[in-house]
Scaffold this motif. Structure first.
Motif, PDB file in Angstrom:
ATOM      1  N   LYS A   1       0.827  -1.209   0.000  1.00 54.12           N
ATOM      2  CA  LYS A   1       0.000   0.000   0.000  1.00 54.12           C
ATOM      3  C   LYS A   1       0.859   1.257   0.000  1.00 54.12           C
ATOM      4  O   LYS A   1       2.042   1.218   0.323  1.00 54.12           O
ATOM      5  CB  LYS A   1      -0.939   0.008   1.205  1.00 54.12           C
ATOM      6  N   GLY A   2       0.221   2.356  -0.396  1.00 53.58           N
ATOM      7  CA  GLY A   2       0.890   3.652  -0.370  1.00 53.58           C
ATOM      8  C   GLY A   2       1.648   3.951  -1.636  1.00 53.58           C
ATOM      9  O   GLY A   2       1.162   4.628  -2.529  1.00 53.58           O
ATOM     10  N   TRP A   3       2.856   3.418  -1.713  1.00 61.12           N
ATOM     11  CA  TRP A   3       3.687   3.676  -2.892  1.00 61.12           C
ATOM     12  C   TRP A   3       4.606   2.481  -3.128  1.00 61.12           C
ATOM     13  O   TRP A   3       4.853   1.678  -2.238  1.00 61.12           O
ATOM     14  CB  TRP A   3       4.505   4.953  -2.706  1.00 61.12           C
ATOM     15  N   GLY A   4       5.093   2.358  -4.353  1.00 56.31           N
ATOM     16  CA  GLY A   4       5.983   1.260  -4.683  1.00 56.31           C
ATOM     17  C   GLY A   4       6.151   1.161  -6.182  1.00 56.31           C
ATOM     18  O   GLY A   4       5.938   2.131  -6.911  1.00 56.31           O
ATOM     19  N   ARG A   5       6.465  -0.045  -6.636  1.00 56.57           N
ATOM     20  CA  ARG A   5       6.719  -0.248  -8.060  1.00 56.57           C
ATOM     21  C   ARG A   5       6.463  -1.703  -8.399  1.00 56.57           C
ATOM     22  O   ARG A   5       6.792  -2.592  -7.618  1.00 56.57           O
ATOM     23  CB  ARG A   5       8.178   0.106  -8.377  1.00 56.57           C
ATOM     24  N   VAL A   6       5.900  -1.938  -9.580  1.00 56.90           N
ATOM     25  CA  VAL A   6       5.653  -3.300 -10.060  1.00 56.90           C
ATOM     26  C   VAL A   6       6.372  -3.464 -11.396  1.00 56.90           C
ATOM     27  O   VAL A   6       6.175  -2.677 -12.316  1.00 56.90           O
ATOM     28  CB  VAL A   6       4.137  -3.563 -10.226  1.00 56.90           C
ATOM     29  N   ASP A   7       7.199  -4.517 -11.480  1.00 54.26           N
ATOM     30  CA  ASP A   7       7.982  -4.763 -12.691  1.00 54.26           C
ATOM     31  C   ASP A   7       7.318  -5.841 -13.543  1.00 54.26           C
ATOM     32  O   ASP A   7       6.736  -6.794 -13.011  1.00 54.26           O
ATOM     33  CB  ASP A   7       9.397  -5.200 -12.324  1.00 54.26           C
ATOM     34  N   ALA A   8       7.434  -5.686 -14.853  1.00 53.29           N
ATOM     35  CA  ALA A   8       6.802  -6.631 -15.777  1.00 53.29           C
ATOM     36  C   ALA A   8       7.600  -6.697 -17.075  1.00 53.29           C
ATOM     37  O   ALA A   8       8.434  -5.835 -17.351  1.00 53.29           O
ATOM     38  CB  ALA A   8       5.361  -6.206 -16.070  1.00 53.29           C
ATOM     39  N   MET A   9       7.342  -7.743 -17.846  1.00 57.57           N
ATOM     40  CA  MET A   9       7.950  -7.864 -19.172  1.00 57.57           C
ATOM     41  C   MET A   9       6.886  -8.238 -20.185  1.00 57.57           C
ATOM     42  O   MET A   9       5.851  -8.796 -19.834  1.00 57.57           O
ATOM     43  CB  MET A   9       9.063  -8.917 -19.168  1.00 57.57           C
ATOM     44  N   GLN A  10       7.182  -7.939 -21.430  1.00 55.05           N
ATOM     45  CA  GLN A  10       6.308  -8.344 -22.528  1.00 55.05           C
ATOM     46  C   GLN A  10       6.978  -9.518 -23.236  1.00 55.05           C
ATOM     47  O   GLN A  10       8.129  -9.413 -23.673  1.00 55.05           O
ATOM     48  CB  GLN A  10       6.096  -7.188 -23.504  1.00 55.05           C
ATOM     49  N   GLY A  11       6.295 -10.644 -23.315  1.00 55.51           N
ATOM     50  CA  GLY A  11       6.857 -11.820 -23.965  1.00 55.51           C
ATOM     51  C   GLY A  11       6.827 -11.710 -25.470  1.00 55.51           C
ATOM     52  O   GLY A  11       6.262 -10.769 -26.048  1.00 55.51           O
TER      53      GLY A  11
ATOM     54  N   ASP B   1       5.068 -13.328 -27.282  1.00 55.63           N
ATOM     55  CA  ASP B   1       3.674 -13.461 -27.703  1.00 55.63           C
ATOM     56  C   ASP B   1       2.896 -12.158 -27.574  1.00 55.63           C
ATOM     57  O   ASP B   1       1.696 -12.111 -27.869  1.00 55.63           O
ATOM     58  CB  ASP B   1       2.979 -14.552 -26.877  1.00 55.63           C
ATOM     59  N   GLY B   2       3.577 -11.090 -27.122  1.00 58.80           N
ATOM     60  CA  GLY B   2       2.926  -9.792 -26.987  1.00 58.80           C
ATOM     61  C   GLY B   2       2.197  -9.590 -25.670  1.00 58.80           C
ATOM     62  O   GLY B   2       1.720  -8.490 -25.376  1.00 58.80           O
ATOM     63  N   GLU B   3       2.107 -10.646 -24.861  1.00 56.17           N
ATOM     64  CA  GLU B   3       1.413 -10.545 -23.575  1.00 56.17           C
ATOM     65  C   GLU B   3       2.361 -10.018 -22.490  1.00 56.17           C
ATOM     66  O   GLU B   3       3.579 -10.172 -22.575  1.00 56.17           O
ATOM     67  CB  GLU B   3       0.891 -11.922 -23.141  1.00 56.17           C
ATOM     68  N   PHE B   4       1.765  -9.407 -21.460  1.00 51.34           N
ATOM     69  CA  PHE B   4       2.547  -8.901 -20.337  1.00 51.34           C
ATOM     70  C   PHE B   4       2.627  -9.967 -19.241  1.00 51.34           C
ATOM     71  O   PHE B   4       1.643 -10.652 -18.948  1.00 51.34           O
ATOM     72  CB  PHE B   4       1.922  -7.623 -19.771  1.00 51.34           C
ATOM     73  N   TYR B   5       3.809 -10.064 -18.627  1.00 49.96           N
ATOM     74  CA  TYR B   5       4.048 -11.026 -17.553  1.00 49.96           C
ATOM     75  C   TYR B   5       4.609 -10.291 -16.334  1.00 49.96           C
ATOM     76  O   TYR B   5       5.589  -9.551 -16.449  1.00 49.96           O
ATOM     77  CB  TYR B   5       5.041 -12.097 -17.998  1.00 49.96           C
ATOM     78  N   LEU B   6       4.001 -10.499 -15.183  1.00 50.72           N
ATOM     79  CA  LEU B   6       4.463  -9.854 -13.961  1.00 50.72           C
ATOM     80  C   LEU B   6       5.764 -10.476 -13.473  1.00 50.72           C
ATOM     81  O   LEU B   6       5.934 -11.701 -13.506  1.00 50.72           O
ATOM     82  CB  LEU B   6       3.413  -9.980 -12.863  1.00 50.72           C
TER      83      LEU B   6
END
Length: 303
Positions: A248-258, A260-265
């Motif tokens: 909660k509050g603040w932070g960061r979420v990292d992800a990549m695009q495979g 196949d064009g889909e996003f992966y956390l």
């Protein structure tokens, strides 16, 4: 408003593998708070006992500690016991976000897309050839480290064995994740809402410790070159992942695009870097919020 905060401790440094990064984050946060007229003071738990926070009359704490002992819930628990308000996620959210393996389990159960993976334990047997046969090209990650510390790429069983040996120096449990070769993104969170998406591009192959903190060739695109629909999709995934782990509050979420064009956390960060050149300040700046205003907004969450 600055007087409402009272006496503020900026916790930095600590004893984790991310100490040097934390010292830079804390110094930048402290300078911004002082500029905003806040009665802020630097406090390094590696050099001073934590109970001095109460003895010296601090009213609240800005946590700029990265990694173990600052981002994993232990510090948050101590501050709650002392009755001191602090920035960022609570005990549970901090602990879960810091644990890459439990995060992956949660993503999977909740139906949030993440790369296939295996959990390897030092105390139990494992077969590197079998893991490679199942996952192919992989990324090896210690479960409880940040800033890409202890991470390594493996293309065959021999490389996997070497990567695991290095990762086991940091953790008894290690995450072995199927390699994603697409574009890399991060979504900053402020007041539990996603900020503009940033894309990171580095010649090193992946956004590792050197690319984050030492390289002059890493490129950042903010906002990322994505369609409006893709941006909204990635921001929604980030908000869901952030809430799922109890952050909660603040932070960061990292992800990549495979491919196949889909996003992966990839993972959730509850105390990401906070120098003026870090990713959360970069995203906030894109919305018109400068570094000093960002730091004050985060501290306001303790009121």
């Amino acid at each position: 408003m600055s007087q409402a905060f009272g006496k503020v401790a900026v916790l930095l440094g600590g004893s984790s593998a991310e100490r040097e990064v934390s010292l830079k984050s804390g110094a930048a946060v402290h300078a911004a708070l002082v500029q905003a007229g806040v009665d802020a003071h630097l406090f390094d738990p590696a050099e001073r006992p934590l109970h001095e926070l109460a003895q010296e009359g601090f009213d609240r704490v800005f946590i700029a500690l990265h990694g173990r002992g600052g981002e994993d819930g232990t510090l948050q628990g101590a501050l709650e016991f002392m009755g001191l308000p602090y920035t960022g996620s609570s005990v549970l959210g901090s602990a879960l976000a810091m644990d890459k393996i439990r995060c992956k389990h949660l993503f999977q159960v909740a139906g949030l897309r993440t790369a296939p993976y295996k959990v390897v334990s030092q105390s139990q047997g494992f077969d590197c050839a079998e893991i490679m046969a199942q996952l192919g090209h992989v990324m090896v990650k210690p479960s409880h480290e940040g800033s890409s510390i202890g991470m390594a790429e493996a293309n065959n069983a021999e490389e996997l064995a070497q990567a695991l040996e290095a990762a086991f120096k940091f953790d008894d449990e290690v995450l072995v994740e199927q390699w994603l070769s697409g574009r890399e993104f991060t979504v900053s969170i402020l007041s539990d809402k996603a900020l503009p998406v940033i894309e990171m591009r580095t010649p090193s192959g992946f956004y590792d410790y050197q690319a984050k903190y030492q390289s002059s060739t890493t490129e950042y695109y903010c906002p990322a070159d994505l369609s409006a629909a893709q941006t909204a999709q990635l921001q929604e995934m980030a908000e869901q992942a952030f809430a799922l782990v109890g952050a909660k509050g603040w932070g960061r979420v990292d992800a990549m695009q495979g491919d196949d064009g889909e996003f992966y956390l990839l993972e959730v960060n509850t105390v990401p870097g906070m120098t003026e050149k870090s990713l959360v300040p970069m995203a906030a700046k894109a919305t018109g919020v400068d570094f000093t205003a960002l730091v004050v907004k985060i501290l306001e969450q303790t009121l």
